[in-house]
Motif scaffolding. Structure first.
Motif, PDB file in Angstrom:
ATOM      1  N   THR A 185       0.858  -1.173   0.000  1.00  0.00           N
ATOM      2  CA  THR A 185       0.000   0.000   0.000  1.00  0.00           C
ATOM      3  C   THR A 185       0.898   1.228   0.000  1.00  0.00           C
ATOM      4  OG1 THR A 185      -1.983   0.979   0.995  1.00  0.00           O
ATOM      5  CG2 THR A 185      -0.233   0.295   2.509  1.00  0.00           C
ATOM      6  N   SER A 186       0.369   2.351  -0.455  1.00  0.00           N
ATOM      7  CA  SER A 186       1.175   3.560  -0.599  1.00  0.00           C
ATOM      8  C   SER A 186       1.677   4.069   0.751  1.00  0.00           C
ATOM      9  CB  SER A 186       0.351   4.662  -1.266  1.00  0.00           C
ATOM     10  OG  SER A 186      -0.037   4.286  -2.562  1.00  0.00           O
ATOM     11  N   PRO A 187       2.829   4.737   0.776  1.00  0.00           N
ATOM     12  CA  PRO A 187       3.331   5.340   2.023  1.00  0.00           C
ATOM     13  C   PRO A 187       2.322   6.352   2.554  1.00  0.00           C
ATOM     14  CG  PRO A 187       5.005   5.403   0.284  1.00  0.00           C
ATOM     15  CD  PRO A 187       3.731   4.983  -0.363  1.00  0.00           C
ATOM     16  N   VAL A 188       2.257   6.484   3.860  1.00  0.00           N
ATOM     17  CA  VAL A 188       1.248   7.332   4.479  1.00  0.00           C
ATOM     18  C   VAL A 188       1.392   8.794   4.073  1.00  0.00           C
ATOM     19  CG1 VAL A 188       2.528   7.828   6.609  1.00  0.00           C
ATOM     20  CG2 VAL A 188       0.012   7.748   6.643  1.00  0.00           C
ATOM     21  N   GLU A 189       2.607   9.230   3.734  1.00  0.00           N
ATOM     22  CA  GLU A 189       2.775  10.634   3.349  1.00  0.00           C
ATOM     23  C   GLU A 189       2.120  10.958   2.003  1.00  0.00           C
ATOM     24  OE1 GLU A 189       6.862   8.658   2.394  1.00  0.00           O
ATOM     25  OE2 GLU A 189       5.319   8.536   3.954  1.00  0.00           O
ATOM     26  N   ASP A 190       1.774   9.922   1.223  1.00  0.00           N
ATOM     27  CA  ASP A 190       1.176  10.135  -0.096  1.00  0.00           C
ATOM     28  C   ASP A 190      -0.348  10.050  -0.082  1.00  0.00           C
ATOM     29  OD1 ASP A 190       3.753  10.325  -1.003  1.00  0.00           O
ATOM     30  OD2 ASP A 190       3.775   8.377  -2.029  1.00  0.00           O
ATOM     31  N   VAL A 191      -0.938   9.695   1.052  1.00  0.00           N
ATOM     32  CA  VAL A 191      -2.375   9.408   1.071  1.00  0.00           C
ATOM     33  C   VAL A 191      -3.039  10.001   2.310  1.00  0.00           C
ATOM     34  CG1 VAL A 191      -2.027   7.247  -0.175  1.00  0.00           C
ATOM     35  CG2 VAL A 191      -2.104   7.220   2.323  1.00  0.00           C
ATOM     36  N   LEU A 192      -4.374   9.980   2.289  1.00  0.00           N
ATOM     37  CA  LEU A 192      -5.111  10.271   3.504  1.00  0.00           C
ATOM     38  C   LEU A 192      -4.927   9.067   4.434  1.00  0.00           C
ATOM     39  CD1 LEU A 192      -7.187  12.201   4.916  1.00  0.00           C
ATOM     40  CD2 LEU A 192      -8.942  10.627   4.094  1.00  0.00           C
ATOM     41  N   PRO A 193      -4.459   9.299   5.658  1.00  0.00           N
ATOM     42  CA  PRO A 193      -4.258   8.169   6.583  1.00  0.00           C
ATOM     43  C   PRO A 193      -5.595   7.581   7.017  1.00  0.00           C
ATOM     44  CG  PRO A 193      -3.811  10.258   7.682  1.00  0.00           C
ATOM     45  CD  PRO A 193      -4.036  10.577   6.238  1.00  0.00           C
ATOM     46  N   GLY A 194      -6.114   6.672   6.220  1.00  0.00           N
ATOM     47  CA  GLY A 194      -7.438   6.104   6.453  1.00  0.00           C
ATOM     48  C   GLY A 194      -7.536   5.336   7.761  1.00  0.00           C
ATOM     49  N   ILE A 195      -8.701   5.455   8.413  1.00  0.00           N
ATOM     50  CA  ILE A 195      -8.943   4.725   9.661  1.00  0.00           C
ATOM     51  C   ILE A 195      -8.927   3.224   9.383  1.00  0.00           C
ATOM     52  CG2 ILE A 195     -10.524   4.393  11.585  1.00  0.00           C
ATOM     53  CD1 ILE A 195      -9.324   7.264  11.281  1.00  0.00           C
ATOM     54  N   THR A 196      -9.680   2.818   8.367  1.00  0.00           N
ATOM     55  CA  THR A 196      -9.706   1.397   8.006  1.00  0.00           C
ATOM     56  C   THR A 196      -8.324   0.930   7.572  1.00  0.00           C
ATOM     57  OG1 THR A 196     -11.981   1.736   7.237  1.00  0.00           O
ATOM     58  CG2 THR A 196     -10.929  -0.342   6.645  1.00  0.00           C
ATOM     59  N   ARG A 197      -7.601   1.784   6.857  1.00  0.00           N
ATOM     60  CA  ARG A 197      -6.243   1.460   6.411  1.00  0.00           C
ATOM     61  C   ARG A 197      -5.364   1.080   7.596  1.00  0.00           C
ATOM     62  NH1 ARG A 197      -1.335   4.052   6.299  1.00  0.00           N
ATOM     63  NH2 ARG A 197       0.023   3.690   4.473  1.00  0.00           N
ATOM     64  N   ASP A 198      -5.385   1.909   8.648  1.00  0.00           N
ATOM     65  CA  ASP A 198      -4.548   1.651   9.819  1.00  0.00           C
ATOM     66  C   ASP A 198      -4.897   0.320  10.481  1.00  0.00           C
ATOM     67  OD1 ASP A 198      -3.313   4.054   9.399  1.00  0.00           O
ATOM     68  OD2 ASP A 198      -4.381   5.131  10.973  1.00  0.00           O
ATOM     69  N   ILE A 199      -6.195   0.046  10.585  1.00  0.00           N
ATOM     70  CA  ILE A 199      -6.631  -1.188  11.237  1.00  0.00           C
ATOM     71  C   ILE A 199      -6.251  -2.393  10.386  1.00  0.00           C
ATOM     72  CG2 ILE A 199      -8.649  -2.493  12.034  1.00  0.00           C
ATOM     73  CD1 ILE A 199      -9.933   0.275  12.638  1.00  0.00           C
TER      74      ILE A 199
END
Length: 274
Positions: A185-199
């Protein structure tokens, strides 16, 4: 213009009837927002959403007038008065003319069908970048562009590709790609830090798989075993097509395990919510 669902919404600290709602506020000033899924009457991952909103405010040099408890109270009051057990609530802080107004209201939601999860959904590539991907700020023109492309191509989501040809995220979701036992998955600096993404990143590691947050060029997705969308409404949703490239993501054992583990995570959160 914003359109609300159900009979009541909250403006600042007051409960108002939906007939009083003026959705044109969204085109004025700057708006920080979060969309929170209500599941069995509980705002899923409330704490993470509020943390992200505070982060968006800090990035934008804006100050939120409500604390966490007041926000939680507003959401629970709105859920109770509308008698809603399942749905999506939007919380918005609108900054305009040196004032900040708070809006909390239900919006129309579209949850994937059982068929979508069973067969996967179609997506397209869309060349475009958010102005500030780490902050969740309304960008009406950008959203209109992606929504138009999705509608014209009759697909579920548009996968964003940046100026370097790298996949970043979906127009309203995060994107994960699977190769063997490794999930990209893309580095966090390139995207909205999604809640679902983190989980999901946490779930992936708990399942014993590898996670790599790195840039992937769109030309390399054809080498992936499968892809899936993550987000408030889709949860973990397999992708069966990107433009003309087909994938059997819904039958991928890794994606199926992540999906099941994420659903279990939701149930555990609801049982422990206070």
């Amino acid at each position: 213009m914003e359109i609300i669902e159900n009979d009541y919404y909250i403006f600042n600290e007051d409960i108002k009837g939906s007939n009083e709602f003026d959705g044109n506020f969204i085109s004025k000033g700057k708006s920080l927002y979060e969309v929170i899924r209500i599941y069995k009457g509980i705002p899923l991952f409330f704490e993470k959403h509020i943390y992200r909103m505070i982060n968006s405010a800090n990035i934008s040099n804006l100050k939120l007038p409500f604390n966490n408890e007041k926000l939680k109270d507003s959401i629970l009051r709105l859920t109770e008065i509308n008698k809603v057990q399942f749905g999506n609530i939007k919380v918005v802080f609108n900054f305009y003319n040196n004032e900040c107004n708070f809006y909390c209201y239900f919006i129309k939601h579209h949850y994937p069908s059982e068929k979508d999860y069973k067969e996967g959904v179609a997506t397209i590539l869309f060349k475009g970048e958010r102005k500030n991907p780490n902050a969740k700020i309304m960008d009406v023109s950008f959203r209109e562009g992606t929504d138009k492309a999705i509608k014209n191509k009759r697909v579920f989501e548009a996968i964003l590709v940046d100026r370097n040809g790298n996949i970043t995220e979906g127009s309203k979701s995060n994107i994960f790609m699977v190769k063997g036992d490794c999930i990209y998955t893309s580095p966090v600096e390139d995207v909205l830090p999604g809640i679902t993404r983190d989980i999901i990143i946490k779930v992936v590691l708990e399942c014993g798989y590898k996670i790599k947050e790195e840039r992937v060029n769109y030309e390399n997705i054809k080498y992936m075993d499968g892809l899936f969308i993550s987000g408030t409404s889709p949860k973990v949703l397999p992708i069966n097509k990107v433009d003309t490239i087909c994938f059997d993501s819904s039958n991928n054992s890794v994606i199926k395990e992540i999906h099941k583990s994420y659903d279990n995570y939701i149930e555990q959160y609801v049982s422990q919510f206070s």
